[in-house]
Design a protein around this motif. Sequence first.
Motif, PDB file in Angstrom:
ATOM      1  N   LEU A   1       0.838  -1.197   0.000  1.00 54.41           N
ATOM      2  CA  LEU A   1       0.000   0.000   0.000  1.00 54.41           C
ATOM      3  C   LEU A   1       0.877   1.253   0.000  1.00 54.41           C
ATOM      4  O   LEU A   1       0.607   2.205  -0.743  1.00 54.41           O
TER       5      LEU A   1
ATOM      6  N   TRP B   1      -7.527   2.163   5.380  1.00 54.05           N
ATOM      7  CA  TRP B   1      -6.404   1.651   4.580  1.00 54.05           C
ATOM      8  C   TRP B   1      -6.712   0.283   3.998  1.00 54.05           C
ATOM      9  O   TRP B   1      -6.294  -0.020   2.881  1.00 54.05           O
TER      10      TRP B   1
ATOM     11  N   TYR C   1      -6.776  -0.384  -0.066  1.00 53.71           N
ATOM     12  CA  TYR C   1      -5.931  -1.401  -0.695  1.00 53.71           C
ATOM     13  C   TYR C   1      -6.783  -2.396  -1.483  1.00 53.71           C
ATOM     14  O   TYR C   1      -6.456  -2.739  -2.628  1.00 53.71           O
TER      15      TYR C   1
ATOM     16  N   GLY D   1      -0.738  -6.547  -5.696  1.00 55.22           N
ATOM     17  CA  GLY D   1      -1.644  -7.111  -4.705  1.00 55.22           C
ATOM     18  C   GLY D   1      -1.543  -8.608  -4.603  1.00 55.22           C
ATOM     19  O   GLY D   1      -1.509  -9.172  -3.510  1.00 55.22           O
TER      20      GLY D   1
END
Length: 364
Positions: free
Chosen positions: A27, A121, A125, A143
């Motif tokens: 992230l 967060w 993400y 990811g």
Amino acid sequence: MIISTQELKASILERNPKADTTIVDELCFLVRKYDLKWIPNTKFNNGAYFIMSQVSEAKGLSSDNYKDNWSTGRFKNAQSDPLSGKDLKLVGDELINLKVCYEQRWGKKLGRAGSILVGDWKRTYAYLVQGSTQAAKDFQSLGSSAIETSVKKEIEESTHTIEPDLQKQLIELTAYSNVGLKFEVAILDSFNPGSHRRWDFVERLPKVVKVYELKARTLSEQDVKATLVDKKYIELALEKYPNKSIEFIFTSPKGINWEAKNYIEEVNDNAKKLYPNAKVKVSFIDLQSITERVINNIVDNSPIESHFWLLKKLREEFTATVSSRTITKLNSSIAEAYQTGRLIKKAKVDSNATSPKLKSAQAA
């Protein structure tokens, strides 16, 4: 004032000490690469939040993409929400505080918007690595790497399940069946004179030989390339079993990522060029699907009276390889057998009861 991602990471980990640092690092990389702005977050108690219209634009989409398609209010309940984390619509005093904090940190004003949708967060993400635009694919690539590393970390540090443990369970389970899997098959490595390779297990059928490669973690493109390109396992299989069709099967209890899936499709599309004069197929099968096949074979070839013993064994000894769905199916089958009379519950013996002979002896 530019806020470093070191502060972002520290802010997240301070409130979430058990957060996966691999995903947090990914992230932070995305925040730097796409110049995403974040604000310290006390509302969610998780360390940071992002303005979701800005995150939408970073993905190359319209500013309303997240709000129109992924905001939590669009889902009936938490279970139907495909993204993790939370978002919140700020209005009134909360919005004023956001605008003041944003201007102080970034030297920019947020304008006169009457409301702003922000995400924590985790939500940010999850949204970044979802989608099919080119920017989203870039996010996905990072990811999937983070998720794979997270799964590997979970396997190795939490459950301590590794390939040999999985194989040991599969060997023992298969031993109760008539399924013809042969484990740890040694072959001469003709590409490296004086050395050999070992396939995890092989199944020889009349028309095809199936060679299996077992992984404990999510199968990645790197895993597939290492097996097929570096180790040349298919070429070795064609040497070992001439004039046979070869199916090379990857298996894992943790699934396969999209890069590996695409690479396997490319290999199959080019199989005739890669392996001329041979019939070759590459595939992926969940390990739980393989074990369900083995269990079905055991059930079909054993008396129903032994099924409860099998159920108990699966629950206690094969948790890493057998899916909960398979166990539930077997449990339902046993329950139905009791209901229909195919299975009869044994009468319980009362340890305090006295036999007639003993009663007579006591009376005498």
